[in-house]
Design a protein around this motif. Structure first.
Motif, mmCIF file in Angstrom:
data_model
loop_
_atom_site.group_PDB
_atom_site.id
_atom_site.type_symbol
_atom_site.label_atom_id
_atom_site.label_comp_id
_atom_site.label_asym_id
_atom_site.label_seq_id
_atom_site.Cartn_x
_atom_site.Cartn_y
_atom_site.Cartn_z
ATOM 1 N N LYS A 190 4.305 -1.910 -18.534
ATOM 2 C CA LYS A 190 3.261 -2.105 -19.558
ATOM 3 C C LYS A 190 3.356 -3.482 -20.211
ATOM 4 N N ARG A 191 4.585 -3.998 -20.269
ATOM 5 C CA ARG A 191 4.790 -5.299 -20.902
ATOM 6 C C ARG A 191 3.966 -6.408 -20.230
ATOM 7 N N SER A 192 3.633 -6.196 -18.956
ATOM 8 C CA SER A 192 2.861 -7.206 -18.224
ATOM 9 C C SER A 192 1.480 -7.425 -18.848
ATOM 10 N N ALA A 193 1.014 -6.448 -19.634
ATOM 11 C CA ALA A 193 -0.301 -6.581 -20.267
ATOM 12 C C ALA A 193 -0.228 -7.390 -21.561
ATOM 13 N N SER A 250 -10.815 -1.410 -34.025
ATOM 14 C CA SER A 250 -11.866 -0.420 -33.769
ATOM 15 C C SER A 250 -11.555 0.315 -32.470
ATOM 16 N N SER A 251 -12.183 1.481 -32.315
ATOM 17 C CA SER A 251 -11.933 2.248 -31.086
ATOM 18 C C SER A 251 -12.401 1.452 -29.865
ATOM 19 N N ALA A 252 -13.449 0.641 -30.021
ATOM 20 C CA ALA A 252 -13.929 -0.157 -28.880
ATOM 21 C C ALA A 252 -12.862 -1.171 -28.456
ATOM 22 N N VAL A 253 -12.202 -1.767 -29.446
ATOM 23 C CA VAL A 253 -11.169 -2.759 -29.125
ATOM 24 C C VAL A 253 -9.952 -2.072 -28.505
ATOM 25 N N VAL A 254 -9.603 -0.896 -29.027
ATOM 26 C CA VAL A 254 -8.463 -0.178 -28.441
ATOM 27 C C VAL A 254 -8.779 0.205 -26.995
ATOM 28 N N GLU A 255 -10.032 0.604 -26.745
ATOM 29 C CA GLU A 255 -10.422 0.931 -25.359
ATOM 30 C C GLU A 255 -10.309 -0.302 -24.476
ATOM 31 N N GLU A 256 -10.715 -1.452 -25.020
ATOM 32 C CA GLU A 256 -10.589 -2.705 -24.260
ATOM 33 C C GLU A 256 -9.115 -2.972 -23.930
ATOM 34 N N MET A 257 -8.262 -2.734 -24.910
ATOM 35 C CA MET A 257 -6.824 -2.946 -24.669
ATOM 36 C C MET A 257 -6.323 -1.993 -23.577
ATOM 37 N N PHE A 266 -4.353 -12.115 -26.407
ATOM 38 C CA PHE A 266 -5.662 -12.771 -26.526
ATOM 39 C C PHE A 266 -6.638 -11.904 -27.316
ATOM 40 N N VAL A 267 -6.587 -10.598 -27.088
ATOM 41 C CA VAL A 267 -7.479 -9.697 -27.823
ATOM 42 C C VAL A 267 -7.140 -9.727 -29.315
ATOM 43 N N VAL A 268 -5.856 -9.647 -29.621
ATOM 44 C CA VAL A 268 -5.436 -9.684 -31.029
ATOM 45 C C VAL A 268 -5.873 -11.006 -31.668
ATOM 46 N N GLN A 269 -5.680 -12.096 -30.958
ATOM 47 C CA GLN A 269 -6.057 -13.408 -31.509
ATOM 48 C C GLN A 269 -7.570 -13.484 -31.757
ATOM 49 N N ARG A 270 -8.340 -12.972 -30.831
ATOM 50 C CA ARG A 270 -9.802 -12.988 -30.991
ATOM 51 C C ARG A 270 -10.220 -12.137 -32.191
ATOM 52 N N LEU A 300 0.931 -4.434 -31.342
ATOM 53 C CA LEU A 300 1.193 -4.535 -29.902
ATOM 54 C C LEU A 300 2.559 -3.955 -29.534
ATOM 55 N N ALA A 301 3.547 -4.172 -30.400
ATOM 56 C CA ALA A 301 4.878 -3.609 -30.132
ATOM 57 C C ALA A 301 4.784 -2.090 -30.032
ATOM 58 N N LYS A 302 4.065 -1.471 -30.968
ATOM 59 C CA LYS A 302 3.903 -0.012 -30.948
ATOM 60 C C LYS A 302 3.080 0.412 -29.732
ATOM 61 N N PHE A 303 2.001 -0.302 -29.499
ATOM 62 C CA PHE A 303 1.064 0.037 -28.421
ATOM 63 C C PHE A 303 1.756 -0.001 -27.054
ATOM 64 N N LEU A 304 2.662 -0.953 -26.885
ATOM 65 C CA LEU A 304 3.311 -1.139 -25.584
ATOM 66 C C LEU A 304 4.719 -0.554 -25.535
ATOM 67 N N GLY A 305 5.185 -0.010 -26.668
ATOM 68 C CA GLY A 305 6.545 0.541 -26.689
ATOM 69 C C GLY A 305 7.602 -0.535 -26.580
ATOM 70 N N LEU A 306 7.356 -1.684 -27.200
ATOM 71 C CA LEU A 306 8.303 -2.805 -27.151
ATOM 72 C C LEU A 306 8.910 -3.041 -28.523
ATOM 73 N N GLU A 307 9.942 -3.844 -28.557
ATOM 74 C CA GLU A 307 10.431 -4.362 -29.833
ATOM 75 C C GLU A 307 9.480 -5.469 -30.261
ATOM 76 N N VAL A 308 9.312 -5.641 -31.559
ATOM 77 C CA VAL A 308 8.396 -6.693 -32.008
ATOM 78 C C VAL A 308 8.908 -8.070 -31.586
ATOM 79 N N THR A 309 10.218 -8.202 -31.427
ATOM 80 C CA THR A 309 10.755 -9.490 -30.951
ATOM 81 C C THR A 309 10.310 -9.775 -29.522
ATOM 82 N N ASP A 310 10.089 -8.724 -28.717
ATOM 83 C CA ASP A 310 9.573 -8.933 -27.355
ATOM 84 C C ASP A 310 8.180 -9.563 -27.425
ATOM 85 N N VAL A 311 7.389 -9.090 -28.378
ATOM 86 C CA VAL A 311 6.029 -9.626 -28.529
ATOM 87 C C VAL A 311 6.092 -11.092 -28.946
#
Ligand code: FES
Length: 176
Positions: free
Chosen positions: A42-45, A23-30, A51-55, A68-79
């Motif tokens: 950004k990876r530090s987040a 939801s937009s509220a969750v994306v804002e929280e992220m 935790f947000v994804v798990q919740r 999260l990989a897309k959101f943070l610009g990471l490889e999914v293996t980094d996640v």
């Protein structure tokens, strides 16, 4: 990417290209977590965002990791390499109460096996399983940094220390 067979480690997780939606509220929280860190870090987040994804999704699944990989610009293996390092992230559906019993040396030598047997017998599970009513999942974990008050376990975010079977019964009785 084609779906792949689950491994022992990922249990029921199957790799897919699906990307979770929030939801937009969750994306804002992220985003509120992201601004705590320099833009080039950004990876530090990643941990607060996991935790947000798990919740939101009940556990960290492929779709959530892909997001999260897309959101943070990471490889999914980094996640995944971060998520799988920590016992606080789950990769499958778990019970309402997650009992994590420390199985490392200090706990082991002062009663962990008796505590584990008592909990598992009472709940009718083996380590790694969830009770039939879906209320409890028992997981064995490495040292939780509370060796001076061994044996100990973590339930949710709470530590329970200097455990005895009587103390365990009281704790389990108190959980709805
Ligand atoms: S060995 Fe159990 S908390 Fe450290």
């Amino acid at each position: 990417m084609a779906a792949t067979a689950p491994t022992d480690f990922t249990n029921s997780v199957v790799v897919t290209d699906e990307v979770a939606e929030f939801s937009s509220a969750v994306v804002e929280e992220m985003k509120s977590h992201l601004v705590k860190y320099p833009p080039e870090r950004k990876r530090s987040a990643l941990i607060p965002l996991l935790f947000v994804v798990q919740r939101e999704r009940g556990y960290v699944d492929n779709a959530g990791a892909n997001f999260l990989a897309k959101f943070l610009g990471l490889e999914v293996t980094d996640v995944w390499e971060t998520a799988t390092f920590y016992s606080m992230f789950n990769f499958r559906k778990i019970g309402k109460h997650h009992i994590q019993i420390c199985k490392t040396l200090s706990c082991k030598i002062v009663g962990e096996p008796e505590i584990t047997n008592h909990i598992c017998k009472r709940l009718g599970v083996h380590p790694g399983e969830t009770s039939v009513d879906g209320k409890f999942t028992v997981t064995m974990v490495e040292c939780l940094g509370s060796c001076g008050t061994a044996p100990m376990m973590q339930i949710g975010f709470d530590y329970h220390e200097n455990l005895t079977t009587e103390k365990v019964d009281k704790i389990l009785d108190s959980l709805k």
